[in-house]
Design a protein around this motif. Structure first.
Motif, PDB file in Angstrom:
ATOM      1  N   ALA A 210      42.061 -66.023  29.092  1.00 15.63           N
ATOM      2  CA  ALA A 210      41.451 -66.900  30.089  1.00 15.63           C
ATOM      3  C   ALA A 210      40.362 -66.135  30.842  1.00 15.63           C
ATOM      4  CB  ALA A 210      42.501 -67.407  31.075  1.00 15.63           C
ATOM      5  N   PRO A 211      39.257 -66.784  31.194  1.00 15.04           N
ATOM      6  CA  PRO A 211      38.157 -66.092  31.888  1.00 15.04           C
ATOM      7  C   PRO A 211      38.598 -65.311  33.120  1.00 15.04           C
ATOM      8  CG  PRO A 211      37.443 -68.263  31.202  1.00 15.04           C
ATOM      9  CD  PRO A 211      38.920 -68.184  30.900  1.00 15.04           C
ATOM     10  N   ALA A 212      39.464 -65.883  33.914  1.00 19.40           N
ATOM     11  CA  ALA A 212      39.930 -65.195  35.122  1.00 19.40           C
ATOM     12  C   ALA A 212      40.721 -63.937  34.773  1.00 19.40           C
ATOM     13  CB  ALA A 212      40.789 -66.136  35.961  1.00 19.40           C
ATOM     14  N   ALA A 213      41.532 -64.017  33.718  1.00 26.15           N
ATOM     15  CA  ALA A 213      42.324 -62.860  33.298  1.00 26.15           C
ATOM     16  C   ALA A 213      41.421 -61.748  32.775  1.00 26.15           C
ATOM     17  CB  ALA A 213      43.326 -63.282  32.223  1.00 26.15           C
ATOM     18  N   LEU A 214      40.400 -62.111  32.031  1.00 29.57           N
ATOM     19  CA  LEU A 214      39.471 -61.114  31.490  1.00 29.57           C
ATOM     20  C   LEU A 214      38.693 -60.422  32.609  1.00 29.57           C
ATOM     21  CD1 LEU A 214      38.063 -63.107  28.438  1.00 29.57           C
ATOM     22  CD2 LEU A 214      39.781 -61.280  28.404  1.00 29.57           C
ATOM     23  N   LYS A 215      38.277 -61.193  33.599  1.00 31.15           N
ATOM     24  CA  LYS A 215      37.557 -60.613  34.734  1.00 31.15           C
ATOM     25  C   LYS A 215      38.452 -59.663  35.521  1.00 31.15           C
ATOM     26  CE  LYS A 215      34.893 -61.790  38.868  1.00 31.15           C
ATOM     27  NZ  LYS A 215      34.380 -62.894  39.733  1.00 31.15           N
ATOM     28  N   THR A 216      39.689 -60.088  35.751  1.00 31.32           N
ATOM     29  CA  THR A 216      40.636 -59.252  36.489  1.00 31.32           C
ATOM     30  C   THR A 216      40.906 -57.942  35.757  1.00 31.32           C
ATOM     31  OG1 THR A 216      41.707 -61.178  37.494  1.00 31.32           O
ATOM     32  CG2 THR A 216      42.991 -59.139  37.414  1.00 31.32           C
ATOM     33  N   TRP A 217      41.038 -58.024  34.427  1.00 32.04           N
ATOM     34  CA  TRP A 217      41.303 -56.806  33.667  1.00 32.04           C
ATOM     35  C   TRP A 217      40.096 -55.859  33.694  1.00 32.04           C
ATOM     36  CZ3 TRP A 217      45.614 -54.609  32.502  1.00 32.04           C
ATOM     37  CH2 TRP A 217      45.620 -53.508  31.638  1.00 32.04           C
ATOM     38  N   GLY A 218      38.908 -56.403  33.687  1.00 30.72           N
ATOM     39  CA  GLY A 218      37.718 -55.564  33.789  1.00 30.72           C
ATOM     40  C   GLY A 218      37.721 -54.766  35.087  1.00 30.72           C
ATOM     41  N   GLU A 219      38.076 -55.418  36.180  1.00 29.55           N
ATOM     42  CA  GLU A 219      38.152 -54.715  37.467  1.00 29.55           C
ATOM     43  C   GLU A 219      39.291 -53.706  37.474  1.00 29.55           C
ATOM     44  OE1 GLU A 219      36.069 -54.745  39.875  1.00 29.55           O
ATOM     45  OE2 GLU A 219      34.778 -56.309  39.036  1.00 29.55           O
TER      46      GLU A 219
END
Length: 231
Positions: A210-219
């Protein structure tokens, strides 16, 4: 008279369709660079999808809308083509990293941007990860044949080392940090997540793509990397 008139009509018709020798359409000139690039793109797709063993030269030629003779002309054989694909894949990420301009960035910002760039490159280029898996299964047998890989990576590591030295001098980073270890931390956190996203999503009942999960993992990659090197 009728025969001559018929012949004249046929000649006129041919002239109308094909033109005379001066105006006949000419075959488009060959573009070696374009042909080379098209073959390389087709080969990247084929090797990423089927691995080295499963990839077929016939399929690559079909994807590139050319013939096997042209593949052999530019790349020698299947192994030569595969090595060229590996070189181009690594060159793409190293070349793209140049826009980060690490030499002129604040050290902490530089590490952060490198971590995010690497993560997004993995996301945008799944073929890169597929090729890595394939080549590791072969214990880097084909990668070792390349004379270009070491050079492009040594330059990148030198840039990262400079960022770490400047961070150390500013009291931001711990002394004596190995730049290879820093990059391995970044790459490992991204690669493991993506290569196991389906099984992990199932096990933990989370949609890791999910886009939100991918963004969170990047951070998270940024946070972990910086925490591991800060003074």
């Amino acid at each position: 008279m009728v025969a001559r008139a018929t012949q004249g009509t046929e000649k006129s018709a041919k002239a109308g369709v094909y033109g005379n020798s001066e105006t006949a359409p000419k075959r488009a000139p060959r573009n070696p660079q374009r042909t080379h690039a098209t073959i390389l793109e087709a080969a990247t797709e084929e090797f990423a999808a089927h691995g080295f063993g499963g990839a077929r030269v016939d399929a690559i030629a079909a994807r590139a809308q050319t013939n096997k003779r042209m593949l052999y002309h530019y790349f020698g054989d299947k192994e030569g083509l595969y090595v060229a694909v590996l070189e181009a894949t690594y060159a793409a990420i190293r070349s793209a990293e140049k826009i980060l301009d690490l030499a002129n960035r604040d050290p902490e910002e530089g590490v952060r941007e490198l971590a995010l760039f690497t993560w997004h490159h993995f996301l945008d280029h799944p073929e890169f990860l597929s090729l890595l898996v394939t080549e590791n299964l072969h214990e880097a047998r084909y990668l070792k044949r390349s004379d270009k890989i070491s050079a492009m990576h040594s330059h990148f590591i030198d840039e990262l080392a400079d960022v770490l030295r400047r961070g150390e001098a500013a009291g931001i980073f711990r002394p004596g940090i190995d730049p290879v270890s820093v990059y391995l931390t970044i790459a490992a956190l991204g690669f493991f997540y993506l290569s196991n996203r389906h099984t992990l999503s199932t096990i933990f009942a989370r949609k890791l793509t999910a886009p939100a999960a991918l963004k969170t993992w990047g951070e998270h990659i940024v946070a972990v990397t910086l925490a591991s090197i800060k003074a």
